[in-house]
Design a protein around this motif. Structure first.
Motif, PDB file in Angstrom:
ATOM      1  N   ALA A   1       4.306   0.378 -14.949  1.00  0.00           N
ATOM      2  CA  ALA A   1       4.538   1.593 -14.352  1.00  0.00           C
ATOM      3  C   ALA A   1       3.061   2.307 -13.946  1.00  0.00           C
ATOM      4  O   ALA A   1       2.023   2.028 -14.846  1.00  0.00           O
ATOM      5  CB  ALA A   1       5.277   2.574 -14.912  1.00  0.00           C
ATOM      6  N   ASP A   2       2.970   3.045 -12.758  1.00  0.00           N
ATOM      7  CA  ASP A   2       1.502   3.678 -12.549  1.00  0.00           C
ATOM      8  C   ASP A   2       1.451   5.098 -13.134  1.00  0.00           C
ATOM      9  O   ASP A   2       0.558   5.599 -13.435  1.00  0.00           O
ATOM     10  CB  ASP A   2       1.433   3.761 -11.150  1.00  0.00           C
ATOM     11  CG  ASP A   2       1.521   2.341 -10.431  1.00  0.00           C
ATOM     12  OD1 ASP A   2       0.491   1.657 -10.751  1.00  0.00           O
ATOM     13  OD2 ASP A   2       2.125   2.109  -9.325  1.00  0.00           O
TER      14      ASP A   2
ATOM     15  N   PRO B   1       0.999  -1.208  -0.181  1.00  0.00           N
ATOM     16  CA  PRO B   1       0.067   0.290  -0.166  1.00  0.00           C
ATOM     17  C   PRO B   1       0.756   1.235   0.082  1.00  0.00           C
ATOM     18  O   PRO B   1       1.948   1.409   0.899  1.00  0.00           O
ATOM     19  CB  PRO B   1      -0.819  -0.125   1.488  1.00  0.00           C
ATOM     20  CG  PRO B   1      -0.510  -1.692   1.464  1.00  0.00           C
ATOM     21  CD  PRO B   1       0.522  -1.983   1.330  1.00  0.00           C
ATOM     22  N   GLY B   2       0.437   2.266  -0.763  1.00  0.00           N
ATOM     23  CA  GLY B   2       1.243   3.554  -0.911  1.00  0.00           C
ATOM     24  C   GLY B   2       2.517   3.373  -2.081  1.00  0.00           C
ATOM     25  O   GLY B   2       2.786   4.406  -2.191  1.00  0.00           O
ATOM     26  N   THR B   3       2.717   2.253  -2.472  1.00  0.00           N
ATOM     27  CA  THR B   3       3.668   2.279  -3.387  1.00  0.00           C
ATOM     28  C   THR B   3       3.363   2.668  -4.636  1.00  0.00           C
ATOM     29  O   THR B   3       2.150   2.517  -5.321  1.00  0.00           O
ATOM     30  CB  THR B   3       4.125   0.651  -3.625  1.00  0.00           C
ATOM     31  OG1 THR B   3       4.845   0.152  -2.383  1.00  0.00           O
ATOM     32  CG2 THR B   3       5.011   0.437  -4.694  1.00  0.00           C
ATOM     33  N   VAL B   4       4.321   3.563  -5.486  1.00  0.00           N
ATOM     34  CA  VAL B   4       3.860   3.935  -6.531  1.00  0.00           C
ATOM     35  C   VAL B   4       5.113   3.737  -7.564  1.00  0.00           C
ATOM     36  O   VAL B   4       6.180   3.916  -7.132  1.00  0.00           O
ATOM     37  CB  VAL B   4       3.534   5.393  -6.712  1.00  0.00           C
ATOM     38  CG1 VAL B   4       3.069   5.855  -7.882  1.00  0.00           C
ATOM     39  CG2 VAL B   4       2.580   5.876  -5.748  1.00  0.00           C
TER      40      VAL B   4
ATOM     41  N   ARG C   1      13.093   1.217  -4.525  1.00  0.00           N
ATOM     42  CA  ARG C   1      13.481   0.054  -5.626  1.00  0.00           C
ATOM     43  C   ARG C   1      13.684   1.007  -6.928  1.00  0.00           C
ATOM     44  O   ARG C   1      12.738   1.827  -7.399  1.00  0.00           O
ATOM     45  CB  ARG C   1      12.195  -0.892  -5.580  1.00  0.00           C
ATOM     46  CG  ARG C   1      12.480  -1.611  -4.364  1.00  0.00           C
ATOM     47  CD  ARG C   1      11.117  -2.757  -4.494  1.00  0.00           C
ATOM     48  NE  ARG C   1      11.134  -3.304  -5.674  1.00  0.00           N
ATOM     49  CZ  ARG C   1      10.286  -4.405  -5.953  1.00  0.00           C
ATOM     50  NH1 ARG C   1       9.349  -4.363  -5.410  1.00  0.00           N
ATOM     51  NH2 ARG C   1      10.463  -5.028  -7.304  1.00  0.00           N
ATOM     52  N   VAL C   2      14.709   0.725  -7.482  1.00  0.00           N
ATOM     53  CA  VAL C   2      14.947   1.003  -8.938  1.00  0.00           C
ATOM     54  C   VAL C   2      15.242  -0.036 -10.042  1.00  0.00           C
ATOM     55  O   VAL C   2      16.009  -0.948  -9.700  1.00  0.00           O
ATOM     56  CB  VAL C   2      16.235   1.934  -8.745  1.00  0.00           C
ATOM     57  CG1 VAL C   2      16.435   2.649 -10.281  1.00  0.00           C
ATOM     58  CG2 VAL C   2      16.123   3.055  -7.754  1.00  0.00           C
ATOM     59  N   ARG C   3      14.405  -0.119 -10.970  1.00  0.00           N
ATOM     60  CA  ARG C   3      14.673  -0.772 -12.091  1.00  0.00           C
ATOM     61  C   ARG C   3      14.908  -0.221 -13.229  1.00  0.00           C
ATOM     62  O   ARG C   3      14.867   1.365 -13.303  1.00  0.00           O
ATOM     63  CB  ARG C   3      13.455  -1.762 -12.309  1.00  0.00           C
ATOM     64  CG  ARG C   3      13.209  -2.775 -11.085  1.00  0.00           C
ATOM     65  CD  ARG C   3      11.936  -3.711 -11.340  1.00  0.00           C
ATOM     66  NE  ARG C   3      10.868  -3.001 -11.962  1.00  0.00           N
ATOM     67  CZ  ARG C   3      10.009  -2.875 -12.729  1.00  0.00           C
ATOM     68  NH1 ARG C   3      10.227  -3.979 -13.702  1.00  0.00           N
ATOM     69  NH2 ARG C   3       9.020  -2.394 -13.123  1.00  0.00           N
ATOM     70  N   THR C   4      15.391  -0.813 -14.402  1.00  0.00           N
ATOM     71  CA  THR C   4      15.625   0.134 -15.533  1.00  0.00           C
ATOM     72  C   THR C   4      14.948  -0.467 -16.844  1.00  0.00           C
ATOM     73  O   THR C   4      14.700  -1.728 -16.671  1.00  0.00           O
ATOM     74  CB  THR C   4      17.332   0.049 -15.830  1.00  0.00           C
ATOM     75  OG1 THR C   4      17.762  -1.195 -15.906  1.00  0.00           O
ATOM     76  CG2 THR C   4      18.217   0.858 -14.647  1.00  0.00           C
ATOM     77  N   ARG C   5      14.872   0.181 -17.742  1.00  0.00           N
ATOM     78  CA  ARG C   5      14.111  -0.522 -18.995  1.00  0.00           C
ATOM     79  C   ARG C   5      14.933   0.446 -20.412  1.00  0.00           C
ATOM     80  O   ARG C   5      14.904   1.797 -19.993  1.00  0.00           O
ATOM     81  CB  ARG C   5      12.896   0.002 -18.987  1.00  0.00           C
ATOM     82  CG  ARG C   5      12.018  -0.268 -20.170  1.00  0.00           C
ATOM     83  CD  ARG C   5      10.523  -0.308 -20.208  1.00  0.00           C
ATOM     84  NE  ARG C   5       9.881   0.034 -21.178  1.00  0.00           N
ATOM     85  CZ  ARG C   5       8.707  -0.772 -21.455  1.00  0.00           C
ATOM     86  NH1 ARG C   5       8.062  -1.304 -20.355  1.00  0.00           N
ATOM     87  NH2 ARG C   5       8.222  -0.718 -22.738  1.00  0.00           N
ATOM     88  N   SER C   6      15.290  -0.339 -21.253  1.00  0.00           N
ATOM     89  CA  SER C   6      15.812   0.283 -22.406  1.00  0.00           C
ATOM     90  C   SER C   6      14.846   1.190 -22.782  1.00  0.00           C
ATOM     91  O   SER C   6      13.789   1.143 -22.860  1.00  0.00           O
ATOM     92  CB  SER C   6      16.446  -0.796 -23.254  1.00  0.00           C
ATOM     93  OG  SER C   6      16.444  -0.142 -24.432  1.00  0.00           O
ATOM     94  N   ALA C   7      15.340   2.388 -23.552  1.00  0.00           N
ATOM     95  CA  ALA C   7      14.304   3.405 -24.035  1.00  0.00           C
ATOM     96  C   ALA C   7      13.983   2.852 -25.334  1.00  0.00           C
ATOM     97  O   ALA C   7      12.956   3.625 -25.998  1.00  0.00           O
ATOM     98  CB  ALA C   7      15.274   4.838 -24.226  1.00  0.00           C
TER      99      ALA C   7
ATOM    100  N   ASP D   1      11.146   9.745  -0.863  1.00  0.00           N
ATOM    101  CA  ASP D   1       9.811   8.936  -0.841  1.00  0.00           C
ATOM    102  C   ASP D   1      10.282   7.442  -1.015  1.00  0.00           C
ATOM    103  O   ASP D   1      10.294   6.898  -2.019  1.00  0.00           O
ATOM    104  CB  ASP D   1       8.946   9.197  -1.953  1.00  0.00           C
ATOM    105  CG  ASP D   1       7.740   8.494  -1.889  1.00  0.00           C
ATOM    106  OD1 ASP D   1       7.508   7.648  -1.049  1.00  0.00           O
ATOM    107  OD2 ASP D   1       6.631   8.901  -2.630  1.00  0.00           O
ATOM    108  N   PRO D   2      10.686   6.733   0.121  1.00  0.00           N
ATOM    109  CA  PRO D   2      11.032   5.328   0.032  1.00  0.00           C
ATOM    110  C   PRO D   2      10.151   4.401  -0.671  1.00  0.00           C
ATOM    111  O   PRO D   2      10.247   3.173  -1.107  1.00  0.00           O
ATOM    112  CB  PRO D   2      10.997   4.734   1.394  1.00  0.00           C
ATOM    113  CG  PRO D   2      11.244   6.342   2.267  1.00  0.00           C
ATOM    114  CD  PRO D   2      10.355   7.246   1.560  1.00  0.00           C
ATOM    115  N   ALA D   3       8.820   4.591  -0.666  1.00  0.00           N
ATOM    116  CA  ALA D   3       7.763   3.983  -1.263  1.00  0.00           C
ATOM    117  C   ALA D   3       7.882   3.868  -2.773  1.00  0.00           C
ATOM    118  O   ALA D   3       6.877   3.424  -3.418  1.00  0.00           O
ATOM    119  CB  ALA D   3       6.308   4.294  -0.734  1.00  0.00           C
TER     120      ALA D   3
END
Lengths: 352, 352
Positions: free
Chosen positions: A124-125, A30-33, A88-94, A60-62
């Motif tokens: 993603a939201d 909850p609260g995660t975006v 949390r950090v993820r990556t995606r090719s452009a 914002d850690p969430a």
């Protein structure tokens, strides 16, 4: 670099160019975006975007950031995170599949298209970009679809005034609107003020150059007849003609409607003035220098091309806030309720 | 009331409605400027105009004010003058001969028409009004004639920036210009920056919503081709696309060219912001909130409808300053020098 970082994903989870997106519905706390951030957009990309992403992360850690862009730039964010950073950090090719690539797109536009795609694919939201507004609007309209009854999206910014705040729209999505478009944007602005700012019966003013009847250019003279007596979303009503002074002093209207050209010039002028000499009112420092795109079926936030890292972080936080409030679906719902008679069949219903 | 007041003229010298103007060339002392002030123009006329006239009088003893409006309002100024006030004040009825009365003019427009007439008849060196900009432009174009090569006049305002000042035009005279008009206004702005601000080679920017080539609305996209490489008055040159931020931060251009609608909205927004939170740069407080009409054969200064007495006084002082510098003839001369090939036969040559 093998430093353990909370939430860092291994290279194996990185998307590669053209690979189909997994349609996973990550069970978010909850609260995660989850925000897709365009690392390629903006005059000073990727440096300021990397800076902005880091600032947003730490504030914002969430947040779960999906950094969209070249792997090496995404790595700059990942590498700068410390064990104390909990987002949390993820990556995606452009890059995007060749079939989706528009003929006119330049290299800097692939970032926003890929970020919007991440929203369309429920990875993603919300998406945030400081890239070309035109490319963002096109990507969002094509990738997410438009709301029923909305042909031309509007970018809505919020400005501090001496008496509260004002929603200014459009600030750059539609630069050559007709009178019907300005009237449609009045409805979107009214819905925004009601859904996001909690204004019970928003007063929607038409920005012009004199408050007497009949003042203004050809475009402006055609609008009041379309708005007078109209049932605007959220109990809103047309409050008549307002002027530049009212966007600063406040009090006359909760929403200021204008074309995307005038709105953009005014917004950049006032934001720069407030940055130099301080904003009016009490909450000026807390408002983000970022605008949300209304009329497309997803949360897309646009920062200025000249945005700083601080601006990018504020834009990311704005997107997260809008998602948590379920603002965009609420605005779409409100706008749809009073524009059902204007719906056209080629438009996409918003669902979330 | 028989209190002796320096320079006060007896009732016998007051003009009556419809009486022909005497073509006297009053031998004025050096430095003297005769300003016709429209007592009827503005949202709070005549009170703030009376207040402004008194302030202007007291600040500059070399002013000769010709108060144009109802006798009772002019008397308010005359009666408030004390033996210590050394400027001269005369009055003139606001009514104009029926043959000159436009069909559409309302009662509040007779003041500016009569003030402009006083300039045309050499009774005054300049006119100042806070009335309707449209009525002022029409009165000035009809009553004074236009410069060669200028079809649509422009209102030029001067704004403080963090790096000096910028001439912003048009701020309301021409609200639906075409690309040729914007290019013509670029020439007027360049001449103004050279003649009034002493800028050796003015940089003239086109105000738009992104500094990349091809950004902007339909109107803006057509202008750069008309300006690139052009020989602008006073050694000026086209400096390319600028944005709202440049009108505040300064440094990118000495002149910002835009349509009268956008210019008016931006001017009122920024002026209100600077009044609330303070202007950028060192000289912000010294710049008048008034604009001069370029393109008509006489010095006509326009204040906002919402002008205060202080604004009116600053507008009157601005008009006096422009007259003392012989600014308007100098700008006309500069603009004419590079637009001789564009001259059309129905336009009036400026003489003073």
């Amino acid at each position: 670099m093998t430093r353990p970082i909370t939430g860092r994903v291994g290279p194996g989870l990185r998307r590669t160019a053209g690979a189909p997106a997994p349609r996973r519905e990550t069970a978010a706390e909850p609260g995660t975006v989850r925000i897709a951030v365009d690392l390629l957009g903006g005059d000073h990309a990727p440096a300021v975007v990397v800076d902005g992403a880091l600032r947003a992360c730490r504030a914002d850690p969430a947040l779960h950031l999906l950094l969209v862009g070249p792997a090496e730039d995404a790595d700059a964010v990942l590498d700068a995170l410390t064990p104390g950073d909990r987002c949390r950090v993820r990556t995606r090719s452009a890059s995007v599949p060749p079939t989706r690539r528009a003929q006119t797109a330049g290299p800097t536009e692939s970032g926003v298209r890929s970020a919007v795609l991440a929203v369309a694919e429920r990875e993603a939201d919300a998406a945030v970009s400081a890239g070309s507004t035109g490319a963002t609007v096109t990507s969002a309209a094509l990738g997410l679809g438009r709301w029923p009854g909305v042909r031309r999206p509007a970018l809505a910014a919020v400005l501090p005034t001496a008496a509260g705040r004002v929603v200014l729209l459009d600030v750059g999505a539609t630069v050559d609107p007709d009178a019907q478009t300005l009237a449609a944007h009045a409805r979107l602005g009214s819905a925004y003020a009601h859904a996001v700012h909690g204004v019970a019966a928003p007063r929607v003013g038409l920005l012009t150059i004199g408050s007497e009847r009949g003042k203004g250019d050809r475009l402006r003279r055609a609008v009041p007849a379309l708005l007078a007596g109209a049932d605007l979303p959220g109990g809103g009503r047309y409050a008549g003609l307002i002027e530049g002074v009212d966007v600063v002093r406040g009090g006359a209207a909760d929403v200021a409607v204008t074309d995307g050209f005038t709105g953009n010039v005014l917004l950049k002028g006032l934001e720069t003035a407030y940055a130099l000499v301080g904003p009016p009112g009490a909450e000026g420092d807390r408002l983000p220098r970022a605008a949300v795109l209304l009329g497309v079926a997803g949360t897309v936030v646009v920062c200025h091309g000249a945005a700083t890292g601080e601006d990018l972080a504020a834009g990311i936080a704005h997107a997260a806030d809008l998602h948590r409030r379920r603002a965009v679906p609420a605005i779409a719902e409100l706008a749809n309720r009073t524009s059902s008679d204007r719906r056209s069949s080629d438009e996409v219903r918003y669902e979330q």
